[in-house]
Design a protein around this motif. Structure first.
Motif, PDB file in Angstrom:
ATOM      1  N   PRO A  71     -39.309 -16.177 -10.820  1.00  0.00           N
ATOM      2  CA  PRO A  71     -38.405 -15.326 -10.252  1.00  0.00           C
ATOM      3  C   PRO A  71     -39.211 -13.967 -10.168  1.00  0.00           C
ATOM      4  O   PRO A  71     -38.545 -13.399  -9.009  1.00  0.00           O
ATOM      5  N   ALA A  72     -39.781 -13.536 -10.823  1.00  0.00           N
ATOM      6  CA  ALA A  72     -40.519 -12.063 -10.788  1.00  0.00           C
ATOM      7  C   ALA A  72     -41.314 -12.179  -9.566  1.00  0.00           C
ATOM      8  O   ALA A  72     -41.630 -11.249  -8.953  1.00  0.00           O
ATOM      9  N   ASP A  73     -42.419 -13.362  -9.482  1.00  0.00           N
ATOM     10  CA  ASP A  73     -43.155 -13.382  -8.311  1.00  0.00           C
ATOM     11  C   ASP A  73     -42.603 -13.457  -6.802  1.00  0.00           C
ATOM     12  O   ASP A  73     -42.880 -12.860  -6.062  1.00  0.00           O
ATOM     13  N   ARG A  74     -41.505 -14.048  -7.097  1.00  0.00           N
ATOM     14  CA  ARG A  74     -40.576 -14.183  -5.957  1.00  0.00           C
ATOM     15  C   ARG A  74     -39.787 -12.921  -5.261  1.00  0.00           C
ATOM     16  O   ARG A  74     -39.770 -12.441  -4.321  1.00  0.00           O
ATOM     17  N   SER A  75     -39.332 -12.191  -6.396  1.00  0.00           N
ATOM     18  CA  SER A  75     -38.961 -10.861  -6.118  1.00  0.00           C
ATOM     19  C   SER A  75     -39.970  -9.913  -5.675  1.00  0.00           C
ATOM     20  O   SER A  75     -39.671  -9.220  -4.477  1.00  0.00           O
ATOM     21  N   ARG A  76     -41.092  -9.889  -6.230  1.00  0.00           N
ATOM     22  CA  ARG A  76     -42.240  -8.983  -5.739  1.00  0.00           C
ATOM     23  C   ARG A  76     -42.506  -9.485  -4.249  1.00  0.00           C
ATOM     24  O   ARG A  76     -42.603  -8.480  -3.193  1.00  0.00           O
ATOM     25  N   ARG A  77     -42.532 -10.542  -3.871  1.00  0.00           N
ATOM     26  CA  ARG A  77     -42.435 -11.228  -2.376  1.00  0.00           C
ATOM     27  C   ARG A  77     -41.616 -10.597  -1.491  1.00  0.00           C
ATOM     28  O   ARG A  77     -41.978 -10.193  -0.466  1.00  0.00           O
ATOM     29  N   LEU A  78     -40.348 -10.800  -1.962  1.00  0.00           N
ATOM     30  CA  LEU A  78     -39.128 -10.209  -1.100  1.00  0.00           C
ATOM     31  C   LEU A  78     -39.378  -8.726  -0.919  1.00  0.00           C
ATOM     32  O   LEU A  78     -38.865  -8.078   0.131  1.00  0.00           O
ATOM     33  N   GLU A  79     -39.722  -7.942  -2.209  1.00  0.00           N
ATOM     34  CA  GLU A  79     -39.765  -6.561  -1.888  1.00  0.00           C
ATOM     35  C   GLU A  79     -41.044  -6.141  -0.840  1.00  0.00           C
ATOM     36  O   GLU A  79     -40.925  -5.263  -0.353  1.00  0.00           O
ATOM     37  N   ALA A  80     -41.997  -7.011  -0.926  1.00  0.00           N
ATOM     38  CA  ALA A  80     -43.231  -6.853   0.080  1.00  0.00           C
ATOM     39  C   ALA A  80     -42.531  -6.879   1.479  1.00  0.00           C
ATOM     40  O   ALA A  80     -42.956  -6.174   2.561  1.00  0.00           O
ATOM     41  N   TRP A  81     -41.746  -7.850   1.661  1.00  0.00           N
ATOM     42  CA  TRP A  81     -40.996  -7.883   3.088  1.00  0.00           C
ATOM     43  C   TRP A  81     -40.084  -6.704   3.343  1.00  0.00           C
ATOM     44  O   TRP A  81     -39.990  -6.297   4.294  1.00  0.00           O
ATOM     45  N   ARG A  82     -39.502  -6.211   2.192  1.00  0.00           N
ATOM     46  CA  ARG A  82     -38.551  -5.040   2.585  1.00  0.00           C
ATOM     47  C   ARG A  82     -39.603  -3.984   2.900  1.00  0.00           C
ATOM     48  O   ARG A  82     -39.102  -3.181   3.926  1.00  0.00           O
ATOM     49  N   ALA A  83     -40.691  -3.824   2.359  1.00  0.00           N
ATOM     50  CA  ALA A  83     -41.959  -2.900   2.678  1.00  0.00           C
ATOM     51  C   ALA A  83     -42.442  -3.203   4.006  1.00  0.00           C
ATOM     52  O   ALA A  83     -42.347  -2.197   5.148  1.00  0.00           O
ATOM     53  N   ARG A  84     -42.378  -4.311   4.463  1.00  0.00           N
ATOM     54  CA  ARG A  84     -42.942  -4.623   5.868  1.00  0.00           C
ATOM     55  C   ARG A  84     -42.167  -4.317   6.839  1.00  0.00           C
ATOM     56  O   ARG A  84     -42.127  -3.908   7.878  1.00  0.00           O
ATOM     57  N   ILE A  85     -40.799  -4.565   6.602  1.00  0.00           N
ATOM     58  CA  ILE A  85     -39.713  -4.224   7.553  1.00  0.00           C
ATOM     59  C   ILE A  85     -39.607  -2.799   7.898  1.00  0.00           C
ATOM     60  O   ILE A  85     -39.527  -1.955   8.903  1.00  0.00           O
ATOM     61  N   ALA A  86     -39.593  -1.831   6.797  1.00  0.00           N
ATOM     62  CA  ALA A  86     -39.673  -0.533   6.887  1.00  0.00           C
ATOM     63  C   ALA A  86     -40.999   0.027   7.523  1.00  0.00           C
ATOM     64  O   ALA A  86     -41.029   0.910   8.281  1.00  0.00           O
ATOM     65  N   ARG A  87     -42.105  -0.780   7.480  1.00  0.00           N
ATOM     66  CA  ARG A  87     -43.295  -0.238   7.964  1.00  0.00           C
ATOM     67  C   ARG A  87     -43.246  -0.366   9.776  1.00  0.00           C
ATOM     68  O   ARG A  87     -43.641   0.284  10.508  1.00  0.00           O
ATOM     69  N   LEU A  88     -42.365  -1.604  10.290  1.00  0.00           N
ATOM     70  CA  LEU A  88     -42.074  -1.956  11.460  1.00  0.00           C
ATOM     71  C   LEU A  88     -40.929  -0.778  12.013  1.00  0.00           C
ATOM     72  O   LEU A  88     -41.453  -0.318  13.355  1.00  0.00           O
ATOM     73  N   TYR A  89     -40.186  -0.176  11.292  1.00  0.00           N
ATOM     74  CA  TYR A  89     -39.271   0.889  12.021  1.00  0.00           C
ATOM     75  C   TYR A  89     -40.151   2.143  11.865  1.00  0.00           C
ATOM     76  O   TYR A  89     -39.844   3.002  12.476  1.00  0.00           O
ATOM     77  N   ALA A  90     -41.385   2.510  11.324  1.00  0.00           N
ATOM     78  CA  ALA A  90     -42.312   3.331  11.332  1.00  0.00           C
ATOM     79  C   ALA A  90     -43.347   3.252  12.271  1.00  0.00           C
ATOM     80  O   ALA A  90     -44.016   4.177  12.607  1.00  0.00           O
ATOM     81  N   GLY A  91     -43.070   2.001  13.019  1.00  0.00           N
ATOM     82  CA  GLY A  91     -44.164   1.980  14.046  1.00  0.00           C
ATOM     83  C   GLY A  91     -45.588   1.196  13.722  1.00  0.00           C
ATOM     84  O   GLY A  91     -46.430   1.265  14.370  1.00  0.00           O
ATOM     85  N   GLU A  92     -45.444   0.682  12.528  1.00  0.00           N
ATOM     86  CA  GLU A  92     -46.690  -0.053  12.049  1.00  0.00           C
ATOM     87  C   GLU A  92     -46.470  -1.598  12.034  1.00  0.00           C
ATOM     88  O   GLU A  92     -45.783  -1.879  11.347  1.00  0.00           O
TER      89      GLU A  92
END
Length: 294
Positions: A71-92
């Motif tokens: 569960p901890a690993d899956r949670s980290r990977r989902l948080e990485a996706w949240r950060a990835r979406i944030a980067r897309l909205y920042a134009g990266e």
């Protein structure tokens, strides 16, 4: 692939490179879903926008369903996706999927919160199997994993009105409840049980995946939830009537298909939950023709 049939003098689909479009489309193809075929009714920009939304959903769902990670690993990977979406909205953007998804976000003015809601829904599965949630959690789960996807989708379809959000709200819940009712046995094998605890307790069914499979009163739970799904289908149809008619074609198609699946499940009942209902290809074609004509 679809975009390869475009004329050379036409503008690139979503302004994206063909290799990036192919990367996104391959995620749809590899999934084996009929989703790609259903989206062929859309013009190229909207079709590949939906492929991008589907690719995002598929990839985060794969994280939540990864049985090899804890569960901890899956949670980290989902948080990485949240950060990835944030980067897309920042134009990266870092790869082809990023680039097509960012183009889709900009072209159709998709909301970041809706992506985050989907990730939150995946987190509910990733943190441990969902087992007999209370009613509020059940509704929240349906909103995150289905209605939030609908809120992204209706914008790509071509309608960003409040009524379109109502379509997403109701149709997402109708579709998700239908899936839950159809997949009781499959979910039980994974240690999951999405049926609301309150309903199970009302009919004396232990809130445990294996117990539900053998419960003689499971049909009563199924009929109540099916009634809720029908209510949501009707509310979605009423909201669609206030929306752009052309934009709602994919929503009508999905609604009609899942309503037919729900009706087939009701005819079969819940005495043998391991028998997963399905529709024949001719039946699917007839449903599609009627939905699109409507």
């Amino acid at each position: 692939m679809g975009f390869l049939r475009a004329r050379h003098d036409e503008a690139p689909v979503l302004g994206c490179d063909s290799a990036d479009l192919a990367e996104v489309e391959q995620i749809v193809v590899r999934s084996g879903t009929s989703f790609g075929k259903g989206m062929r009714i859309l013009p190229p920009d909207r079709r590949y926008g939906m492929y991008a939304v589907y690719a995002f959903c598929r990839l985060v769902d794969d994280v939540a369903d990864d049985e090899l990670g804890d569960p901890a690993d899956r949670s980290r990977r989902l948080e990485a996706w949240r950060a990835r979406i944030a980067r897309l909205y920042a134009g990266e953007a870092h790869d082809g999927i990023d680039r097509v998804l960012m183009a889709t976000i900009r072209r159709f003015d998709l909301r970041q919160q809706d992506f985050n809601d989907v990730i939150d829904g995946m987190e509910m599965d990733a943190s441990g199997p969902v087992v007999a949630p209370d009613e509020a959690t059940f509704d929240l789960y349906c909103d995150r994993v289905a209605s939030a996807v609908g809120r992204l989708s209706v914008r790509v379809f071509g309608d960003a009105s409040p009524s379109a959000d109502q379509v997403a709200y109701h149709l997402g819940r109708a579709l998700q409840i239908t899936n839950i009712l159809r997949d009781v046995a499959e979910d039980a094998r994974l240690g999951r049980l999405y049926l609301p605890r309150d309903l199970l307790e009302r009919f004396g069914i232990p809130p445990e995946p294996e117990a539900v499979m053998r419960a003689p009163r499971l049909g009563q739970v199924g009929r109540i939830l099916a009634g809720r799904a029908h209510d949501h289908f009707r509310a979605a149809a009423a909201a669609m009537a206030r929306c752009d008619h052309t934009a709602m074609r994919p929503a009508r198609l999905m609604g009609a298909t899942y309503a037919a699946i729900l009706a087939a499940q009701e005819r079969q009942g819940w005495g043998t939950p391991e028998r997963r209902v399905s529709l024949s290809r001719p039946r699917k074609l007839l449903i599609a023709l009627r939905a699109l004509a409507g």
